[in-house]
Design an enzyme around this catalytic site. Sequence first.
Site, PDB file in Angstrom:
ATOM      1  N   GLU A  39       0.814  -1.224   0.000  1.00 40.67           N
ATOM      2  CA  GLU A  39       0.000   0.000   0.000  1.00 40.67           C
ATOM      3  C   GLU A  39       0.846   1.272   0.000  1.00 40.67           C
ATOM      4  O   GLU A  39       0.407   2.316   0.482  1.00 40.67           O
ATOM      5  CB  GLU A  39      -0.941  -0.020   1.208  1.00 40.67           C
ATOM      6  CG  GLU A  39      -1.922  -1.177   1.156  1.00 40.67           C
ATOM      7  CD  GLU A  39      -2.853  -1.218   2.359  1.00 40.67           C
ATOM      8  OE1 GLU A  39      -2.878  -0.251   3.166  1.00 40.67           O
ATOM      9  OE2 GLU A  39      -3.569  -2.229   2.481  1.00 40.67           O
ATOM     10  N   CYS A  40       2.032   1.197  -0.562  1.00 39.79           N
ATOM     11  CA  CYS A  40       2.956   2.333  -0.607  1.00 39.79           C
ATOM     12  C   CYS A  40       2.774   3.075  -1.929  1.00 39.79           C
ATOM     13  O   CYS A  40       2.426   2.472  -2.948  1.00 39.79           O
ATOM     14  CB  CYS A  40       4.386   1.804  -0.480  1.00 39.79           C
ATOM     15  SG  CYS A  40       5.685   3.054  -0.598  1.00 39.79           S
ATOM     16  N   GLY A  41       3.052   4.364  -1.933  1.00 47.43           N
ATOM     17  CA  GLY A  41       3.010   5.130  -3.171  1.00 47.43           C
ATOM     18  C   GLY A  41       4.046   4.667  -4.196  1.00 47.43           C
ATOM     19  O   GLY A  41       3.915   4.945  -5.378  1.00 47.43           O
ATOM     20  N   THR A  43       4.766   1.384  -4.639  1.00 47.78           N
ATOM     21  CA  THR A  43       4.490  -0.026  -4.945  1.00 47.78           C
ATOM     22  C   THR A  43       4.330  -0.278  -6.435  1.00 47.78           C
ATOM     23  O   THR A  43       5.011  -1.140  -7.006  1.00 47.78           O
ATOM     24  CB  THR A  43       3.230  -0.511  -4.198  1.00 47.78           C
ATOM     25  OG1 THR A  43       3.433  -0.340  -2.796  1.00 47.78           O
ATOM     26  CG2 THR A  43       2.918  -1.964  -4.506  1.00 47.78           C
TER      27      THR A  43
END
Length: 164
Positions: A39-41, A43
Site C-alpha cells: 500500500e505504498c506510493g 508499490t
Amino acid sequence: MAAKDKTIYQFHAKDIDGNDVSMDKYKDKAVIIVNVASECGLTNKNYTQLKPILDKYKERGLAIAAFPCNQFGGQEPSCEIDIKDFVNKKYQFEPDLYAKIDVNGKDAHPLFEFLKKEKGGTLGDFIKWNFTKFLVDKEGHVIKRYAPTTDPKDMEKDLEKLLG
C-alpha cells in the site's frame, strides 16, 4: 571472518509459505533484495519495473528476494497469503517472496542488519522507507544500495555489468 568472507549465504529467512530458506540458494546468482509493501506510493512503479527486469535477466542468473515490511506508515498490513495473492494477481510477478519482517529496530531481521552494515545509507544506515534495494553479486557480496525512490529500471546498467 574477514569482510570478504561475509556474504548473504550465512543467513536464513522464512519464505512467504513459512518454510525456512537458506540464502545460499542464491549461490552463483545475482540478487536484488528489497523490502516491499503493498500500500505504498512506490508499490506500483517498483513492481511494474521489477517484473520485466526479472523476466529479462532471470536466464542470466538474476533473482529477486522481496521481504514485506510493515514498519513504514503501516503500508503492509496484510497477512502473507494476501501479500502473495496481491503480488501474483495484480502484477503477475513471482519474485522470491518472504514472510513479513522488520528491517529496523531491535527486531530487525539479521539479513537486513547485515545489508545495512555492508552498504550504509545517506543520513545513517537504517532503512528509510519501503523499496530500499540492495544488489548482491554472484558470490553473495553486497555491491550497491539503492534508495526507495530509485527506479528499478535505473539499476539495469549495474545489472548488465554484474551479469556480464
